[in-house]
Structure formats: C-alpha cells, structure tokens
Design a protein around this motif. Structure first.
Motif, PDB file in Angstrom:
ATOM      1  N   ASP A  17      19.934  35.703 -12.181  1.00 21.09           N
ATOM      2  CA  ASP A  17      20.151  34.581 -13.100  1.00 21.09           C
ATOM      3  C   ASP A  17      19.777  33.285 -12.386  1.00 21.09           C
ATOM      4  OD1 ASP A  17      21.134  32.529 -14.721  1.00 21.09           O
ATOM      5  OD2 ASP A  17      22.965  33.604 -15.245  1.00 21.09           O
ATOM      6  N   ASN A  19      19.564  30.230 -13.441  1.00 15.22           N
ATOM      7  CA  ASN A  19      20.490  29.113 -13.694  1.00 15.22           C
ATOM      8  C   ASN A  19      21.745  29.224 -12.827  1.00 15.22           C
ATOM      9  OD1 ASN A  19      18.943  27.718 -15.677  1.00 15.22           O
ATOM     10  ND2 ASN A  19      19.514  29.295 -17.149  1.00 15.22           N
ATOM     11  N   LEU A  22      20.941  28.258  -9.181  1.00 15.15           N
ATOM     12  CA  LEU A  22      20.844  26.803  -9.007  1.00 15.15           C
ATOM     13  C   LEU A  22      22.205  26.128  -9.167  1.00 15.15           C
ATOM     14  CD1 LEU A  22      17.440  25.945 -10.703  1.00 15.15           C
ATOM     15  CD2 LEU A  22      17.947  26.331  -8.297  1.00 15.15           C
ATOM     16  N   ALA A  23      23.039  26.626 -10.064  1.00 15.71           N
ATOM     17  CA  ALA A  23      24.383  26.053 -10.238  1.00 15.71           C
ATOM     18  C   ALA A  23      25.209  26.244  -8.960  1.00 15.71           C
ATOM     19  CB  ALA A  23      25.078  26.690 -11.438  1.00 15.71           C
ATOM     20  N   GLU A  57      15.948  21.732 -12.217  1.00 12.32           N
ATOM     21  CA  GLU A  57      16.686  22.179 -13.401  1.00 12.32           C
ATOM     22  C   GLU A  57      15.983  21.722 -14.681  1.00 12.32           C
ATOM     23  OE1 GLU A  57      21.184  22.310 -11.493  1.00 12.32           O
ATOM     24  OE2 GLU A  57      20.411  20.414 -12.281  1.00 12.32           O
ATOM     25  N   LEU A  60      13.166  24.013 -15.404  1.00 12.44           N
ATOM     26  CA  LEU A  60      13.608  25.281 -16.004  1.00 12.44           C
ATOM     27  C   LEU A  60      13.597  25.180 -17.527  1.00 12.44           C
ATOM     28  CD1 LEU A  60      16.585  26.590 -13.861  1.00 12.44           C
ATOM     29  CD2 LEU A  60      14.249  27.413 -13.961  1.00 12.44           C
ATOM     30  N   GLU A  61      13.990  24.035 -18.038  1.00 12.34           N
ATOM     31  CA  GLU A  61      13.954  23.826 -19.483  1.00 12.34           C
ATOM     32  C   GLU A  61      12.509  23.828 -19.976  1.00 12.34           C
ATOM     33  OE1 GLU A  61      16.004  20.175 -20.344  1.00 12.34           O
ATOM     34  OE2 GLU A  61      17.751  20.775 -19.171  1.00 12.34           O
ATOM     35  N   ASN A  64      10.609  27.230 -20.115  1.00  8.70           N
ATOM     36  CA  ASN A  64      11.040  28.088 -21.214  1.00  8.70           C
ATOM     37  C   ASN A  64      10.336  27.754 -22.523  1.00  8.70           C
ATOM     38  OD1 ASN A  64      12.787  29.715 -19.727  1.00  8.70           O
ATOM     39  ND2 ASN A  64      14.451  28.240 -19.917  1.00  8.70           N
ATOM     40  N   TYR A 132      11.371  31.994 -10.823  1.00  5.24           N
ATOM     41  CA  TYR A 132      10.700  30.861 -11.454  1.00  5.24           C
ATOM     42  C   TYR A 132       9.206  31.151 -11.642  1.00  5.24           C
ATOM     43  CZ  TYR A 132       9.277  26.140 -12.593  1.00  5.24           C
ATOM     44  OH  TYR A 132       8.745  25.050 -13.227  1.00  5.24           O
TER      45      TYR A 132
END
Length: 158
Positions: A17, A19, A22-23, A57, A60-61, A64, A132
């Motif tokens: 995952d 996300n 990175l979180a 981040e 990443l948006e 997608n 990525y």
C-alpha cells in the motif's frame, strides 16, 4: 517498543500500500522534527524531506488519473529526465533522495535496533519506488515492467 515499531514498519512495507508507506514515513519525519531536531541544519533537512513528501503525495493523486499524468509525461520528455522510459518526476526524486537521507542517518551513532528500523524504512522507500513506477506504467498505458531474470537461463544449460 522498538521491536514493535520495526515489525510495524516491515508490515507496512509488505502491504504493498503506497499510501500507507508514505503515511508511515510522514509520521517518522514529523516525529523526528518534533522530538529530535536539535540544530537548524537538521530542522531544515527534515523540512525539505516533508516538503518533498508532500509533493510526492500530490503526484500519487496525479498518477491515478491517466489524462493528468500524461501532462507530466510530456513535461519530462528529455532523455535525462527519464529512467527506464518513465518520467523521473518529483515523486521518484523523493524516493531516491529520501533513501539517501536514510542511508546517511544509518551512518550516525544509532544502536542496533534503531539501525534495523532505518533499514526497514529504506526498504520501504525501495518498495514505494517500485509501486509508483508500476502506477506510472499503468497511467501511461505501458506494459508492466518485465521481471528481472536472475540466475541461469534455462535454455543455456550444457
């Protein structure tokens, strides 16, 4: 406590995952900034890392959404701004620079458990970079990257 942290960091990396990876890294950076930044240079380095992470981040948006990501692909058309046929955008730059940052941190005076946590974070950055790149390929309509063929080629036996 450190053993639990290490196990959680490894679990996040194995999850696949992006996300979550990175979180988790954001939380480490924010904690380091709040608790351990004891010099202007260290605060500055952590601020840069957090800024780069925020941009990653955002990418990443974008990755997608294939239509939006094509614009990034076009903006990175020069060969020196591409690696493996894919744009070396700000997210990929973050993965590389942050892995180097962690490598440098690994050289500092840390105990064995702290170094293991740093190693797991570095591994997570490598995993994040691969995830990525797969998303980049998908956004650009490219085939998945071929797996690395290690060892002997079955057709080459004597």
């Amino acid at each position: 406590m450190r053993r639990e942290i290490l196990d959680l960091v490894k679990e996040v990396g194995r999850s696949g995952d992006l996300n979550a990876i990175l979180a988790a890294e954001r939380r480490f950076l924010e904690n380091d900034r709040a608790e351990y930044a004891n010099s202007r240079a260290m605060r500055s380095s952590l601020d840069v890392a957090l800024g780069e992470l925020k941009i990653a981040e955002r990418h990443l948006e974008l990755v997608n959404d294939p239509a939006q990501y094509r614009l990034i692909d076009e903006a990175h058309s020069l060969p020196k701004r591409r690696v493996g046929g894919l744009p070396k955008d700000e997210a990929r730059l973050f993965f590389g620079s942050h892995a180097t940052r962690l490598l440098n941190q690994d050289k500092s005076r840390l105990d064995r458990q702290e170094k293991q946590i740093i190693d797991a974070r570095k591994q997570n950055m490598r995993t994040a970079a691969k995830l990525y790149e797969a998303r980049q390929r998908q956004a650009l309509g490219l085939e998945p990257a071929p797996g690395k063929n290690r060892g002997r080629n079955p057709g080459m036996e004597m």
